[in-house]
Design a protein around this motif. Sequence first.
Motif, short mmCIF file in Angstrom:
data_model
loop_
_atom_site.label_atom_id
_atom_site.label_comp_id
_atom_site.label_asym_id
_atom_site.label_seq_id
_atom_site.Cartn_x
_atom_site.Cartn_y
_atom_site.Cartn_z
N MET A 122 -77.36 -68.95 6.64
CA MET A 122 -78.10 -67.78 7.05
C MET A 122 -78.87 -67.17 5.88
N THR A 123 -78.28 -67.20 4.70
CA THR A 123 -78.96 -66.64 3.53
C THR A 123 -80.28 -67.33 3.27
N GLU A 124 -80.31 -68.64 3.41
CA GLU A 124 -81.55 -69.38 3.19
C GLU A 124 -82.61 -69.02 4.24
N ILE A 125 -82.17 -68.81 5.47
CA ILE A 125 -83.11 -68.42 6.52
C ILE A 125 -83.67 -67.03 6.19
N GLN A 126 -82.82 -66.13 5.75
CA GLN A 126 -83.28 -64.81 5.34
C GLN A 126 -84.37 -64.93 4.26
N GLN A 127 -84.12 -65.78 3.29
CA GLN A 127 -85.07 -65.97 2.20
C GLN A 127 -86.37 -66.60 2.71
N MET A 128 -86.24 -67.59 3.58
CA MET A 128 -87.43 -68.26 4.12
C MET A 128 -88.30 -67.30 4.92
N LEU A 129 -87.68 -66.28 5.49
CA LEU A 129 -88.41 -65.28 6.26
C LEU A 129 -88.79 -64.08 5.42
N GLY A 130 -88.82 -64.25 4.13
CA GLY A 130 -89.32 -63.19 3.25
C GLY A 130 -88.32 -62.16 2.83
N GLY A 131 -87.03 -62.49 2.90
CA GLY A 131 -86.00 -61.56 2.45
C GLY A 131 -85.59 -60.53 3.49
N ILE A 132 -85.66 -60.92 4.76
CA ILE A 132 -85.26 -59.99 5.82
C ILE A 132 -83.75 -59.76 5.76
N SER A 133 -83.29 -58.74 6.47
CA SER A 133 -81.86 -58.42 6.48
C SER A 133 -81.08 -59.48 7.24
N ALA B 263 -82.09 -61.50 10.68
CA ALA B 263 -82.03 -62.96 10.75
C ALA B 263 -81.14 -63.40 11.91
N SER B 264 -80.02 -62.71 12.10
CA SER B 264 -79.12 -63.04 13.22
C SER B 264 -79.82 -62.87 14.55
N GLU B 265 -80.63 -61.83 14.69
CA GLU B 265 -81.39 -61.62 15.92
C GLU B 265 -82.38 -62.75 16.15
N ILE B 266 -83.04 -63.18 15.08
CA ILE B 266 -84.06 -64.23 15.20
C ILE B 266 -83.44 -65.57 15.58
#
Length: 57
Positions: A1-12, A16-19
């Motif tokens: 999940m952390t990597e996805i957060q980073q890939m999406l520009g540092g979202i919370s 990220a869980s919602e996405i």
Amino acid sequence: MTEIQQMLGGISRQRASEIVKRSTFPAPLDSLTAGRIWSREAVAEWIKEHRPSQLDD
């Protein structure tokens, strides 16, 4: 999940869980004790299509 957060520009983490719950988001490859894992390529493609302004090259 952390990597996805980073890939999406540092979202919370919450955002990220919602996405990742969206029906259009790629399914995880596996679910481990540490959490779900996704294909980086599949996530990048999803971002390119659905959120191009948030793609972190």
